[in-house]
Design a protein around this motif. Structure first.
Motif, short mmCIF file in Angstrom:
data_model
loop_
_atom_site.label_atom_id
_atom_site.label_comp_id
_atom_site.label_asym_id
_atom_site.label_seq_id
_atom_site.Cartn_x
_atom_site.Cartn_y
_atom_site.Cartn_z
N VAL A 64 0.84 -1.21 0.00
CA VAL A 64 0.00 0.00 0.00
C VAL A 64 0.87 1.25 0.00
N VAL B 235 -5.17 7.31 3.65
CA VAL B 235 -4.78 5.90 3.54
C VAL B 235 -3.26 5.76 3.54
N TYR B 236 -2.60 6.70 2.89
CA TYR B 236 -1.14 6.66 2.75
C TYR B 236 -0.46 6.67 4.11
N PHE C 118 -5.94 6.52 11.90
CA PHE C 118 -7.02 5.69 11.39
C PHE C 118 -8.38 6.20 11.84
N ALA D 223 -9.74 6.21 5.12
CA ALA D 223 -8.91 5.23 5.82
C ALA D 223 -9.63 3.90 6.01
N LEU E 90 -10.83 2.18 3.87
CA LEU E 90 -10.45 1.28 2.78
C LEU E 90 -9.37 0.29 3.22
N LEU E 91 -8.56 0.68 4.21
CA LEU E 91 -7.52 -0.22 4.70
C LEU E 91 -8.11 -1.48 5.30
#
Length: 615
Positions: A125, A383-384, A433, A441, A443-444
């Protein structure tokens, strides 16, 4: 598959190694990285994050009004403290794992299978989003200097991605000498913006569209500061890159890598705090169609040539930072392939040497992400950053266990430092998060488990295959029966030529019964071939196979299957013409690869290919 290749090179002559980088590697330490070279080659991912990290802080704080932007400095100080802990911790990662490998290697060695799968998923990711974030931020920086490009950010990022992909597929690897100039220019430009900007009582120029008065809809409380802290932690991405590449440094590699890590920490901390001071000094707030860094540059230099040089240096640095992943993810995938957790083709190198399948996979994934988010940097950062901090936490936790088991001199001090780092990064990951959950986030929760399941199922599949094939066990080989028929070597023929002669000579070296076969697709052509064969008389019979369907593939497959059903061991030798230049290859009949694919899929014969090289 057996491959027989004929060349015109004398066997007594030793061929030179074609790839210059392999020749350099054999010459030893001279072409490895110095500490300064390591900064140039490995630090751009981290240093370039100041192009979007401080802006991410401001975008959160401005929700409480323009005056709340003054809290950028305290938040940046907290991030700088975490950066200090990470740098010191990664100095210990370098010492404990001098072979490199990052959080995946640490987790695999010290924490077991589950943690290593989590580390691998978070790294995938991280690498994909490094490309997407860097290119998106680079495009935004370019559009800040050239507003006409503002409506074409996605196209710019995809063009940049295509260029990077082609370069890496060709095999033009990063070089410290090549990166030295862009890195130095970027560092000088950022510090020039900070120093000159702090001496300006008022901005020289104000660029961008005024977004109107800021109406506070939040107060500056702990929750808002935590949100700003979590957003700004994206500036810490990339500090692990040096620890992943320790073998690339000159001897003593560990010491040089540690010095490089400290240098990275000093530079990144200085730039981060300097920009925070400047934001507070000029009360900079987000404006339309420009980045915050571009605003600070215009405030320091105006809109003259220094402004454009700064914007272009930032764009170039961000693009080169994206290129870091093209060196990282293919290597990670190769390690996963060796551990049987992704397809084995990811472990294949081309002659350059380049992990081309890994490069292609990274390009496809990054392009997909950029298209989905329409190249908007702020949609990628939640997300990163979380993915990055998962890797941070795993590596620090693994080192705590490493020091506890080693129990060498000063182990408790080292374990305490890594444990403190693990706690800080775990807290930061949880805060990130929770705060960014609704911004993407979440999506993780889908991506990371999906990757873990993919890795685990692939590993289970390869374990099942190894069991069925008896890999690692000594097989039983029955003695050869004296009445066993010799191997049948089938040589497909379409014409009497030097190609056929080479194929027959090669077949004779196999030591079995040779039969040349031709399919009767065109009766007239077959009669001419039979007459020429009789006149030539190579000592090998020509068998003409009936071909009612006029299909060479079906006819040859049927003949080979009939022979194998009789208990014969069959080898099919296919002669294939290989042109010297790529543009000439499509001009030749692709019969060989088609026949080989059909025979492999539908028969139990051994398929051998004889390559006939053309000058």
């Amino acid at each position: 598959m057996v491959s027989v290749v004929e060349t015109s090179v004398s066997p007594t002559r030793e061929l030179p190694i074609a790839d210059r980088r392999v020749r350099r590697l054999q010459k030893g330490d001279k072409y490895r990285l110095t500490a300064i070279g390591g900064l140039a080659a490995l630090s751009l991912d981290a240093l370039s994050s100041v192009a979007y990290g401080p802006e991410a802080i401001v975008l959160v704080l401005v929700a409480a009004g323009a005056a709340a932007v003054s809290w950028t400095l305290p938040v940046s100080l907290a991030i700088a403290t975490l950066l200090l802990v990470l740098v010191l911790s990664y100095r210990q990662v370098i010492a404990a794992h001098p072979d490199g490998g990052g959080s995946y290697a640490v987790a695999k060695k010290d924490l077991g299978r589950g943690a290593s799968l989590l580390a691998a998923a978070s790294l995938v990711v991280d690498y994909v989003l490094t490309v997407a974030v860097s290119l998106a931020a680079g495009a935004a920086s370019l559009a800040s200097a050239f507003p006409a490009l503002a409506d074409h950010l996605l196209l710019i990022t995809l063009i940049g991605l295509a260029v990077l992909t082609v370069i890496n597929l060709i095999g033009v690897a990063e070089s410290a000498k090549v990166l030295m100039g862009p890195t130095l220019l970027f560092i000088v430009a950022i510090f020039a913006v900070i120093v000159v900007g702090l001496f300006r009582p008022e901005p020289v120029a104000v660029i961008g569209t005024d977004l109107g008065p800021r109406v506070p809809f939040d107060s500056v409380g702990i929750l808002l500061l935590l949100k700003a802290f979590s957003a700004g932690c994206s500036a810490l991405t990339g500090v692990e890159a040096i620890a992943n590449a320790v073998p690339s440094f000159r001897t003593p590699a560990v010491r040089r890598a540690q010095h490089t890590e400290i240098g990275l920490g000093v530079l990144l901390c200085s730039m981060l705090l300097g920009l925070a001071f400047l934001i507070r000094h000029h009360h900079a707030v987000p404006r339309g169609d420009v980045t915050l860094l571009a605003q600070l540059s215009a405030a320091a230099f105006g809109t003259g040539w220094p402004f454009y040089v700064t914007s272009l240096s930032v764009t170039l640095a961000l693009c080169l930072a994206a290129n870091t992943s093209f060196g990282g993810l293919p290597v990670l995938l190769s390690l996963l392939a060796k551990d049987h957790r992704v397809a084995h083709l990811f472990a294949l190198r081309s002659e350059r040497p380049v992990f081309r399948y890994g490069v292609a996979a990274l390009a496809i994934l990054a392009a997909t992400v950029l298209i989905v988010v329409e190249a908007e940097t702020h949609r990628l950062l939640p997300v990163y950053a979380v993915g990055v901090f998962i890797g941070f936490t795993i590596s620090q936790t693994g080192l705590v266990r490493h020091w506890r088991e080693q129990r060498g001199s000063g182990w408790l001090r080292r374990a305490t430092l890594n444990g403190f780092g693990a706690i800080l990064t775990a807290v930061a990951a949880v805060v990130l998060f929770i705060e960014k959950f609704n911004e993407g986030a979440w999506l993780l929760l889908i991506i990371v488990p999906a990757l873990i399941i993919l890795f685990a199922r692939t590993e289970n599949y390869y374990r099942s295959v190894a069991e069925q094939l008896g890999l690692g066990r000594i097989p039983f080989l029955p003695p050869q029966s004296p009445d066993q028929q010799p191997m049948l070597i089938v040589v497909p023929v379409v014409a009497v030529s030097e190609v056929t002669a080479r194929a027959l000579r090669t077949a004779q070296s196999f030591g079995g019964e040779i039969v040349a076969v031709a399919a009767e697709i065109d009766p007239a052509a077959t009669r001419r071939l039979s007459a020429q064969w009789k006149e030539w008389d190579p000592g090998v019979p020509l068998t003409v196979l009936p071909c009612p369907r006029r299909s060479l593939v079906a006819t040859l497959v049927g003949y080979v299957r009939n022979q194998t059903r009789k208990g014969r061991q069959v080898t099919v030798l296919l002669a294939q013409v290989e042109a010297d230049r790529w543009w000439q290859r499509p001009l030749h009949n692709p019969r060989g690869p088609v026949l080989a694919a059909a025979l492999r899929a539908r028969t139990d014969a051994v398929i051998a290919t004889l390559a006939i090289r053309l000058d």
